[in-house]
Motif scaffolding. Structure first.
Motif, PDB file in Angstrom:
ATOM      1  N   ALA A   1     -74.380  25.207  40.998  1.00 21.04           N
ATOM      2  CA  ALA A   1     -74.765  26.415  40.264  1.00 21.04           C
ATOM      3  C   ALA A   1     -75.160  26.080  38.826  1.00 21.04           C
ATOM      4  CB  ALA A   1     -73.612  27.418  40.282  1.00 21.04           C
ATOM      5  N   ASP A   2     -74.432  25.149  38.195  1.00 20.16           N
ATOM      6  CA  ASP A   2     -74.762  24.776  36.820  1.00 20.16           C
ATOM      7  C   ASP A   2     -76.106  24.069  36.750  1.00 20.16           C
ATOM      8  OD1 ASP A   2     -72.387  25.861  36.079  1.00 20.16           O
ATOM      9  OD2 ASP A   2     -71.321  23.957  35.850  1.00 20.16           O
ATOM     10  N   ARG A   3     -76.359  23.178  37.699  1.00 18.74           N
ATOM     11  CA  ARG A   3     -77.639  22.473  37.700  1.00 18.74           C
ATOM     12  C   ARG A   3     -78.787  23.432  37.970  1.00 18.74           C
ATOM     13  NH1 ARG A   3     -77.233  18.337  42.080  1.00 18.74           N
ATOM     14  NH2 ARG A   3     -75.287  19.333  42.669  1.00 18.74           N
ATOM     15  N   LEU A   4     -78.570  24.380  38.880  1.00 19.32           N
ATOM     16  CA  LEU A   4     -79.617  25.342  39.212  1.00 19.32           C
ATOM     17  C   LEU A   4     -79.935  26.235  38.023  1.00 19.32           C
ATOM     18  CD1 LEU A   4     -81.454  26.383  41.474  1.00 19.32           C
ATOM     19  CD2 LEU A   4     -79.625  27.963  42.132  1.00 19.32           C
ATOM     20  N   SER A   5     -78.915  26.574  37.234  1.00 15.78           N
ATOM     21  CA  SER A   5     -79.134  27.453  36.086  1.00 15.78           C
ATOM     22  C   SER A   5     -80.061  26.814  35.057  1.00 15.78           C
ATOM     23  CB  SER A   5     -77.788  27.799  35.438  1.00 15.78           C
ATOM     24  OG  SER A   5     -77.193  26.645  34.850  1.00 15.78           O
ATOM     25  N   GLN A   6     -80.101  25.473  35.032  1.00 14.53           N
ATOM     26  CA  GLN A   6     -80.963  24.784  34.082  1.00 14.53           C
ATOM     27  C   GLN A   6     -82.433  24.880  34.479  1.00 14.53           C
ATOM     28  OE1 GLN A   6     -79.469  20.779  33.836  1.00 14.53           O
ATOM     29  NE2 GLN A   6     -77.432  21.416  33.161  1.00 14.53           N
ATOM     30  N   TRP A   7     -82.683  25.248  35.706  1.00 17.21           N
ATOM     31  CA  TRP A   7     -84.060  25.378  36.181  1.00 17.21           C
ATOM     32  C   TRP A   7     -84.604  26.793  35.994  1.00 17.21           C
ATOM     33  CZ3 TRP A   7     -85.252  22.428  41.330  1.00 17.21           C
ATOM     34  CH2 TRP A   7     -84.901  21.070  41.174  1.00 17.21           C
ATOM     35  N   LEU A   8     -83.747  27.751  35.653  1.00 14.57           N
ATOM     36  CA  LEU A   8     -84.156  29.149  35.617  1.00 14.57           C
ATOM     37  C   LEU A   8     -84.288  29.631  34.182  1.00 14.57           C
ATOM     38  CD1 LEU A   8     -81.754  30.530  38.371  1.00 14.57           C
ATOM     39  CD2 LEU A   8     -84.155  29.877  38.646  1.00 14.57           C
ATOM     40  N   GLY A   9     -85.361  30.345  33.926  1.00 15.67           N
ATOM     41  CA  GLY A   9     -85.504  31.021  32.649  1.00 15.67           C
ATOM     42  C   GLY A   9     -84.722  32.323  32.666  1.00 15.67           C
ATOM     43  N   TRP A  10     -84.633  32.963  31.520  1.00 11.45           N
ATOM     44  CA  TRP A  10     -83.833  34.196  31.456  1.00 11.45           C
ATOM     45  C   TRP A  10     -84.455  35.314  32.287  1.00 11.45           C
ATOM     46  CZ3 TRP A  10     -85.808  38.748  29.441  1.00 11.45           C
ATOM     47  CH2 TRP A  10     -86.983  38.655  28.669  1.00 11.45           C
ATOM     48  N   THR A  11     -85.792  35.346  32.382  1.00  8.83           N
ATOM     49  CA  THR A  11     -86.429  36.369  33.220  1.00  8.83           C
ATOM     50  C   THR A  11     -86.137  36.121  34.698  1.00  8.83           C
ATOM     51  OG1 THR A  11     -88.461  35.051  33.180  1.00  8.83           O
ATOM     52  CG2 THR A  11     -88.273  36.819  31.569  1.00  8.83           C
ATOM     53  N   ASP A  12     -86.113  34.856  35.088  1.00 12.41           N
ATOM     54  CA  ASP A  12     -85.774  34.535  36.480  1.00 12.41           C
ATOM     55  C   ASP A  12     -84.336  34.935  36.784  1.00 12.41           C
ATOM     56  OD1 ASP A  12     -88.298  33.331  36.865  1.00 12.41           O
ATOM     57  OD2 ASP A  12     -87.573  31.456  36.003  1.00 12.41           O
TER      58      ASP A  12
ATOM     59  N   ASP B   1     -84.973  35.405  48.940  1.00  9.54           N
ATOM     60  CA  ASP B   1     -85.747  34.180  49.137  1.00  9.54           C
ATOM     61  C   ASP B   1     -87.071  34.248  48.389  1.00  9.54           C
ATOM     62  OD1 ASP B   1     -86.189  31.581  50.750  1.00  9.54           O
ATOM     63  OD2 ASP B   1     -87.972  32.756  51.218  1.00  9.54           O
ATOM     64  N   ALA B   2     -87.706  35.423  48.399  1.00 10.78           N
ATOM     65  CA  ALA B   2     -88.969  35.573  47.669  1.00 10.78           C
ATOM     66  C   ALA B   2     -88.749  35.382  46.169  1.00 10.78           C
ATOM     67  CB  ALA B   2     -89.574  36.945  47.953  1.00 10.78           C
ATOM     68  N   ALA B   3     -87.649  35.927  45.657  1.00 11.62           N
ATOM     69  CA  ALA B   3     -87.352  35.771  44.230  1.00 11.62           C
ATOM     70  C   ALA B   3     -87.057  34.305  43.890  1.00 11.62           C
ATOM     71  CB  ALA B   3     -86.169  36.658  43.853  1.00 11.62           C
ATOM     72  N   MET B   4     -86.325  33.614  44.765  1.00  7.00           N
ATOM     73  CA  MET B   4     -86.029  32.202  44.528  1.00  7.00           C
ATOM     74  C   MET B   4     -87.301  31.369  44.556  1.00  7.00           C
ATOM     75  SD  MET B   4     -82.810  31.566  43.967  1.00  7.00           S
ATOM     76  CE  MET B   4     -82.625  29.848  44.421  1.00  7.00           C
ATOM     77  N   GLU B   5     -88.201  31.670  45.462  1.00 10.14           N
ATOM     78  CA  GLU B   5     -89.451  30.917  45.547  1.00 10.14           C
ATOM     79  C   GLU B   5     -90.266  31.086  44.268  1.00 10.14           C
ATOM     80  OE1 GLU B   5     -93.100  30.122  48.668  1.00 10.14           O
ATOM     81  OE2 GLU B   5     -92.144  32.098  48.649  1.00 10.14           O
ATOM     82  N   ARG B   6     -90.331  32.321  43.771  1.00 14.50           N
ATOM     83  CA  ARG B   6     -91.082  32.552  42.526  1.00 14.50           C
ATOM     84  C   ARG B   6     -90.427  31.835  41.344  1.00 14.50           C
ATOM     85  NH1 ARG B   6     -91.312  37.860  44.643  1.00 14.50           N
ATOM     86  NH2 ARG B   6     -89.521  38.448  43.337  1.00 14.50           N
ATOM     87  N   SER B   7     -89.096  31.830  41.317  1.00 16.02           N
ATOM     88  CA  SER B   7     -88.381  31.255  40.181  1.00 16.02           C
ATOM     89  C   SER B   7     -88.457  29.732  40.148  1.00 16.02           C
ATOM     90  CB  SER B   7     -86.909  31.692  40.210  1.00 16.02           C
ATOM     91  OG  SER B   7     -86.801  33.097  40.122  1.00 16.02           O
ATOM     92  N   LEU B   8     -88.458  29.116  41.321  1.00 17.49           N
ATOM     93  CA  LEU B   8     -88.357  27.660  41.388  1.00 17.49           C
ATOM     94  C   LEU B   8     -89.689  26.971  41.675  1.00 17.49           C
ATOM     95  CD1 LEU B   8     -85.019  27.301  43.392  1.00 17.49           C
ATOM     96  CD2 LEU B   8     -85.352  27.260  40.912  1.00 17.49           C
ATOM     97  N   ALA B   9     -90.737  27.750  41.959  1.00 14.85           N
ATOM     98  CA  ALA B   9     -92.009  27.146  42.374  1.00 14.85           C
ATOM     99  C   ALA B   9     -92.569  26.208  41.305  1.00 14.85           C
ATOM    100  CB  ALA B   9     -93.019  28.237  42.703  1.00 14.85           C
ATOM    101  N   ALA B  10     -92.555  26.657  40.041  1.00 17.12           N
ATOM    102  CA  ALA B  10     -93.142  25.830  38.979  1.00 17.12           C
ATOM    103  C   ALA B  10     -92.351  24.541  38.789  1.00 17.12           C
ATOM    104  CB  ALA B  10     -93.190  26.621  37.677  1.00 17.12           C
TER     105      ALA B  10
ATOM    106  N   PRO C   1     -86.110  25.482  53.038  1.00 21.26           N
ATOM    107  CA  PRO C   1     -86.048  26.953  53.011  1.00 21.26           C
ATOM    108  C   PRO C   1     -86.480  27.584  54.328  1.00 21.26           C
ATOM    109  CG  PRO C   1     -87.092  26.108  51.026  1.00 21.26           C
ATOM    110  CD  PRO C   1     -86.982  24.952  51.973  1.00 21.26           C
ATOM    111  N   VAL C   2     -87.483  27.005  54.980  1.00 21.23           N
ATOM    112  CA  VAL C   2     -87.942  27.524  56.268  1.00 21.23           C
ATOM    113  C   VAL C   2     -86.835  27.418  57.315  1.00 21.23           C
ATOM    114  CG1 VAL C   2     -89.525  27.041  58.190  1.00 21.23           C
ATOM    115  CG2 VAL C   2     -90.386  27.111  55.848  1.00 21.23           C
ATOM    116  N   GLU C   3     -86.148  26.285  57.332  1.00 22.09           N
ATOM    117  CA  GLU C   3     -85.064  26.108  58.286  1.00 22.09           C
ATOM    118  C   GLU C   3     -83.942  27.121  58.049  1.00 22.09           C
ATOM    119  OE1 GLU C   3     -84.145  22.028  57.561  1.00 22.09           O
ATOM    120  OE2 GLU C   3     -85.550  21.284  59.081  1.00 22.09           O
ATOM    121  N   GLY C   4     -83.690  27.436  56.774  1.00 23.09           N
ATOM    122  CA  GLY C   4     -82.673  28.432  56.469  1.00 23.09           C
ATOM    123  C   GLY C   4     -83.066  29.821  56.966  1.00 23.09           C
TER     124      GLY C   4
END
Length: 293
Positions: free
Chosen positions: A39-50, A171-180, A282-285
């Motif tokens: 969770a801590d590592r993932l938070s470093q990939w997300l902006g505040w809007t995400d 899943d759609a929100a995660m894809e948008r947040s992590l795509a870049a 993600p597809v497998e999930g």
């Protein structure tokens, strides 16, 4: 009591995705497993809007809904679709004309395509730009085809039940947040392969130069022992020491000048297949959620 001396920090062996392990092996570097929670590592990939978008999805109650007639599925058809897509992408990687080993026989249209795509140049003069272009094209194909399937799976989930619809939205929100971030990280892979390409070529050049130097030294050492007026020996030259020295590296069991490039092609295929594994998670999930509803 005197405490024991402090040794070097204990290294944790990396047990992450095969893609990371392969690239670390190519670069002859040691990659340590992170001690941070996911969770801590993932938070470093997300902006505040995400973070706000994800929080909104997670906190929203699952809306009650009725599944459309005939829309419910046990996920078997989508699982089959996923298997077919993965097989098609794996085949595209394995059968790409540029990545096929030099010894592979290509016939008909495949041979013409390979000749058009790969100019006939000496192996040591091979240009990595061709391989970079190939990698980027296959990356784009994976991103596009897997993205289309992921969108389809979300639409199937959305009509199953309220919890499944919420999962699809998440899943759609995660894809948008992590795509870049994902695109940026995977975009570094061709550069790492380029360094691996140059290391293999440099090692091959050094090995070839050493073989040539050994052959020259052998000829010079044997030259004074041969009488100028001696008649040619009846024994074939291949059976004499001088004849043995004149054999090619391939005849002596040494790898040919193209061996390093064949090795790189196989390595590049391994990296592409490992990246396919990462992209397909993600597809497998989503498929697992469809089958477990």
């Amino acid at each position: 009591m005197v405490p024991p001396p402090q040794g070097p920090a204990k290294r944790t062996s990396l047990s992450g995705p095969a893609l990371v392990r392969i690239l670390a092996r190519f670069g002859e570097t040691e990659v340590l497993a992170s001690e941070q929670p996911l969770a801590d590592r993932l938070s470093q990939w997300l902006g505040w809007t995400d973070a706000i978008a994800l929080s909104t999805v997670l906190s929203a109650p699952a809306a009650s809904m009725a599944a459309a007639a005939g829309a419910r599925t046990n996920g078997a058809d989508e699982a089959q679709r996923g298997l077919e897509l993965r097989s098609a992408l794996s085949k595209a990687i394995a059968c790409d004309a540029l990545l096929a080993p030099a010894k592979r026989a290509l016939r008909g249209a495949a041979l013409a395509q390979a000749r058009a795509q790969v100019p006939e140049t000496p192996e040591m003069d091979a240009d990595f730009a061709l391989y970079r272009q190939c990698y980027l094209a296959l990356q784009q194909k994976m991103e596009s085809d897997i993205g289309d399937l992921r969108t389809r799976l979300r639409s199937r989930l959305a009509v199953q039940s309220a919890p499944m619809a919420k999962l699809a939205t998440l899943d759609a929100a995660m894809e948008r947040s992590l795509a870049a971030r994902e695109r940026s990280l995977l975009g570094t892979v061709p550069g790492l392969l380029g360094a691996h390409f140059e290391r293999l070529r440099k090692a091959a050049k050094a090995a070839q130069a050493e073989l040539e130097a050994q052959a020259d030294a052998t000829k010079q050492a044997e030259a004074p022992t041969q009488a100028p007026t001696a008649a040619p020996a009846a024994t074939p030259a291949a059976d004499t020491p001088a004849g043995a020295a004149a054999q090619s590296p391939a005849d002596r069991g040494a790898p040919g000048p193209q061996a390093w490039l064949d090795t790189f092609r196989k390595d590049m295929q391994s990296v592409l297949l490992a990246e396919l594994d990462v992209r397909f998670q993600p597809v497998e999930g989503l498929i697992a959620a469809l089958r477990a509803r």
